[in-house]
Scaffold this active site. Structure first.
Site, mmCIF file in Angstrom:
data_model
loop_
_atom_site.group_PDB
_atom_site.id
_atom_site.type_symbol
_atom_site.label_atom_id
_atom_site.label_comp_id
_atom_site.label_asym_id
_atom_site.label_seq_id
_atom_site.Cartn_x
_atom_site.Cartn_y
_atom_site.Cartn_z
ATOM 1 N N SER A 131 29.359 2.283 -49.068
ATOM 2 C CA SER A 131 29.780 3.683 -48.947
ATOM 3 C C SER A 131 30.878 3.960 -49.966
ATOM 4 C CB SER A 131 30.344 3.921 -47.535
ATOM 5 O OG SER A 131 31.057 5.139 -47.455
ATOM 6 N N TYR A 144 36.237 1.304 -40.878
ATOM 7 C CA TYR A 144 34.957 1.613 -41.537
ATOM 8 C C TYR A 144 35.023 1.276 -43.026
ATOM 9 C CZ TYR A 144 30.835 4.060 -43.189
ATOM 10 O OH TYR A 144 29.639 4.361 -43.797
HETATM 11 P P1 NDP Z 1 22.536 7.055 -38.538
HETATM 12 O O1 NDP Z 1 23.518 7.085 -37.429
HETATM 13 O O2 NDP Z 1 21.640 8.240 -38.716
HETATM 14 O O3 NDP Z 1 21.619 5.743 -38.438
HETATM 15 C C1 NDP Z 1 22.216 4.512 -38.158
HETATM 16 C C2 NDP Z 1 21.152 3.472 -37.884
HETATM 17 O O4 NDP Z 1 21.817 2.212 -37.639
HETATM 18 C C3 NDP Z 1 20.307 3.786 -36.674
HETATM 19 O O5 NDP Z 1 18.967 3.465 -36.933
HETATM 20 C C4 NDP Z 1 20.868 2.873 -35.598
HETATM 21 O O6 NDP Z 1 19.830 2.452 -34.703
HETATM 22 C C5 NDP Z 1 21.321 1.671 -36.433
HETATM 23 N N1 NDP Z 1 22.343 0.898 -35.730
HETATM 24 C C6 NDP Z 1 23.634 1.237 -35.483
HETATM 25 N N2 NDP Z 1 24.216 0.300 -34.729
HETATM 26 C C7 NDP Z 1 23.272 -0.654 -34.479
HETATM 27 C C8 NDP Z 1 23.254 -1.862 -33.754
HETATM 28 N N3 NDP Z 1 24.324 -2.311 -33.073
HETATM 29 N N4 NDP Z 1 22.102 -2.574 -33.704
HETATM 30 C C9 NDP Z 1 21.009 -2.131 -34.347
HETATM 31 N N5 NDP Z 1 20.947 -1.005 -35.066
HETATM 32 C C10 NDP Z 1 22.088 -0.269 -35.120
HETATM 33 O O7 NDP Z 1 23.410 6.812 -39.860
HETATM 34 P P2 NDP Z 1 23.024 6.749 -41.416
HETATM 35 O O8 NDP Z 1 21.562 6.758 -41.609
HETATM 36 O O9 NDP Z 1 23.827 7.763 -42.114
HETATM 37 O O10 NDP Z 1 23.647 5.341 -41.781
HETATM 38 C C11 NDP Z 1 22.909 4.268 -42.342
HETATM 39 C C12 NDP Z 1 23.850 3.422 -43.168
HETATM 40 O O11 NDP Z 1 24.342 4.197 -44.263
HETATM 41 C C13 NDP Z 1 25.099 2.930 -42.416
HETATM 42 O O12 NDP Z 1 25.358 1.594 -42.787
HETATM 43 C C14 NDP Z 1 26.213 3.851 -42.918
HETATM 44 O O13 NDP Z 1 27.470 3.241 -42.854
HETATM 45 C C15 NDP Z 1 25.750 4.081 -44.347
HETATM 46 N N6 NDP Z 1 26.296 5.277 -44.971
HETATM 47 C C16 NDP Z 1 26.139 6.504 -44.393
HETATM 48 C C17 NDP Z 1 26.682 7.629 -44.993
HETATM 49 C C18 NDP Z 1 26.627 8.980 -44.384
HETATM 50 O O14 NDP Z 1 27.405 9.864 -44.807
HETATM 51 N N7 NDP Z 1 25.727 9.235 -43.432
HETATM 52 C C19 NDP Z 1 27.348 7.515 -46.292
HETATM 53 C C20 NDP Z 1 27.471 6.182 -46.798
HETATM 54 C C21 NDP Z 1 26.937 5.114 -46.174
HETATM 55 P P3 NDP Z 1 19.954 2.410 -33.094
HETATM 56 O O15 NDP Z 1 21.030 3.362 -32.680
HETATM 57 O O16 NDP Z 1 18.581 2.793 -32.616
HETATM 58 O O17 NDP Z 1 20.266 0.986 -32.805
HETATM 59 C C1 8X3 Z 2 30.127 7.678 -44.942
HETATM 60 C C2 8X3 Z 2 30.564 8.587 -46.017
HETATM 61 O O1 8X3 Z 2 32.447 10.013 -46.913
HETATM 62 O O2 8X3 Z 2 32.121 9.900 -44.479
HETATM 63 O O3 8X3 Z 2 30.046 6.373 -45.429
HETATM 64 O O4 8X3 Z 2 33.035 7.999 -45.646
HETATM 65 S S1 8X3 Z 2 32.120 9.141 -45.750
#
Ligand code: NDP
Ligand code: 8X3
Length: 248
Positions: A131, A144
Site C-alpha cells: 500500500s 497498518y
Molecule cells: P476488502 O475488505 O474488500 O477485501 C479484503 C479481503 O481479504 C476479503 O476477501 C477478506 O475475506 C480477506 N481477508 C481479510 N481478513 C482475512 C482473514 N483473516 N482470513 C482470510 N481472508 C481474510 O479489501 P481490499 O480488496 O481493498 O483489500 C485487499 C488488499 O489490498 C489488502 O491487503 C489491503 O490492505 C490492500 N490495499 C487496499 C487498498 C484500498 O484502498 N482498498 C489500498 C492499498 C492496499 P473474508 O472477509 O471473506 O475472509
Molecule cells: C489503503 C490505502 O490510503 O487508505 O492501503 O492507506 S490508504
C-alpha cells in the site's frame, strides 16, 4: 494448459475483481476467504475455472492440512488483508492491531512459504498487496502502515532469495481503492466509507486487478519490483506541527 493463480482474499474487493479478471482470461483460479457464501457465489459465477478454499489467514497452523491438495501454482496473489480503525495507537485496541499483524504479516509469510517450493518448480510469480501506507505515514496508520512496509520489504528481499530461480516478485502499492476496506476499517459503518470515497473518483478493485494482470502477463524476463499508484484526486499532505497548549 491453463495457468493457475492462487488468490488470498478472493471474497471481496481487489481479490474478487482479480478472480474475475484471471478467470476471464482462461486462468484457473483458486480463491480463499473466510466467508463461505461469498466463495459459493464466485463458484456459481465462474464455474469450473474457480476452486474455493475456506481459510482464515490467521490460522497458519492449519495451512499445511488445508493446502495439502493444492499442488503447484503459477502465481500467488497475496491479497487478503485489512486495517484496524484509524485510532491513535496509544488509545487503540491492542488485540485489533495484533489481529491485523497476524493476517497481513504472519499469514502472508506462512502462505508464501507453503506455496514457494511449487512456485520455484514452475518458475512462477508472487504478487503482494502492499500500500502507499508502507511509504507515507498518516495518523492512525501505525499498525497498518507497518504491516504494509513489511510486505514491501519482504517482496524485495524475497527477490534476493529467489535469485536465479526465475521466480518473479512484485509489491503493488495502491492508494485509495473503493472496496470493503474502509467498511471493515470502520466496523461496518457504510456512511463513513461512502463519505471517504465521495466525489473523489477512487481507484476500483477492477483497476487494481487490471494492473495485477498486466504485471502477471509481462514477458518472463521482466520483473516489476514495486508499483505505486493512486487516484488522481489523492496526493500528499505536509507534516503536522503540534502547538504547545493547543489540543491536537
Ligand atoms: P476488502 O475488505 O474488500 O477485501 C479484503 C479481503 O481479504 C476479503 O476477501 C477478506 O475475506 C480477506 N481477508 C481479510 N481478513 C482475512 C482473514 N483473516 N482470513 C482470510 N481472508 C481474510 O479489501 P481490499 O480488496 O481493498 O483489500 C485487499 C488488499 O489490498 C489488502 O491487503 C489491503 O490492505 C490492500 N490495499 C487496499 C487498498 C484500498 O484502498 N482498498 C489500498 C492499498 C492496499 P473474508 O472477509 O471473506 O475472509
Ligand atoms: C489503503 C490505502 O490510503 O487508505 O492501503 O492507506 S490508504
Amino acid at each position: 494448459m491453463s495457468k493457475i493463480v492462487f488468490i488470498t482474499g478472493a471474497t471481496a474487493g481487489i481479490g474478487a475483481a482479480s478472480a474475475r479478471r484471471f478467470a476471464g482470461a482462461g486462468w484457473n483460479v483458486i480463491g480463499t476467504g473466510r466467508r463461505r457464501e461469498r466463495l459459493d457465489a464466485l463458484t456459481a459465477e465462474l464455474g469450473d475455472a474457480f476452486r474455493p478454499i475456506e481459510l482464515d489467514m490467521r490460522d497458519v497452523d492449519g495451512f499445511a492440512a488445508t493446502l495439502a491438495g493444492v499442488g503447484e501454482v503459477d502465481l500467488l496473489l497475496n491479497n487478503a488483508g485489512l486495517a484496524p480503525s484509524l485510532t491513535d495507537f496509544q488509545e487503540s485496541s491492542l488485540d485489533a492491531g495484533l489481529d491485523v499483524i497476524q493476517t497481513n504479516i504472519t499469514g502472508l509469510a506462512a502462505m508464501t512459504r507453503h506455496l514457494l517450493p511449487g512456485l520455484v518448480a514452475r518458475q512462477g510469480a508472487i504478487i503482494n498487496l502492499s500500500s502507499v501506507a508502507a511509504t507515507y505515514p498518516y495518523r492512525g496508520g501505525a499498525i497498518y502502515g507497518a504491516t504494509k512496509a513489511f510486505v514491501r520489504q519482504f517482496s524485495l528481499d524475497l527477490r534476493s532469495d529467489l535469485h536465479g530461480t526465475g521466480v518473479r516478485v512484485t509489491s503493488i502499492e495502491p492508494g485509495m481503492v473503493e472496496t470493503e476496506f474502509t467498511l471493515v476499517r470502520n466496523g461496518g459503518d457504510r456512511e463513513a466509507s461512502d463519505t471517504l470515497y465521495a466525489d473523489m473518483n477512487p481507484l476500483t478493485g477492477e483497476d487494481i486487478a487490471e494492473t495485477i494482470f498486466w504485471v502477471a502477463t509481462l514477458p518472463p524476463h521482466m520483473n516489476i519490483n514495486t508499483l505505486e499508484l493512486m487516484p488522481v484526486n489523492q496526493s500528499f499532505a505536509g507534516f503536522a506541527v503540534a502547538r504547545e497548549g493547543v489540543k491536537s
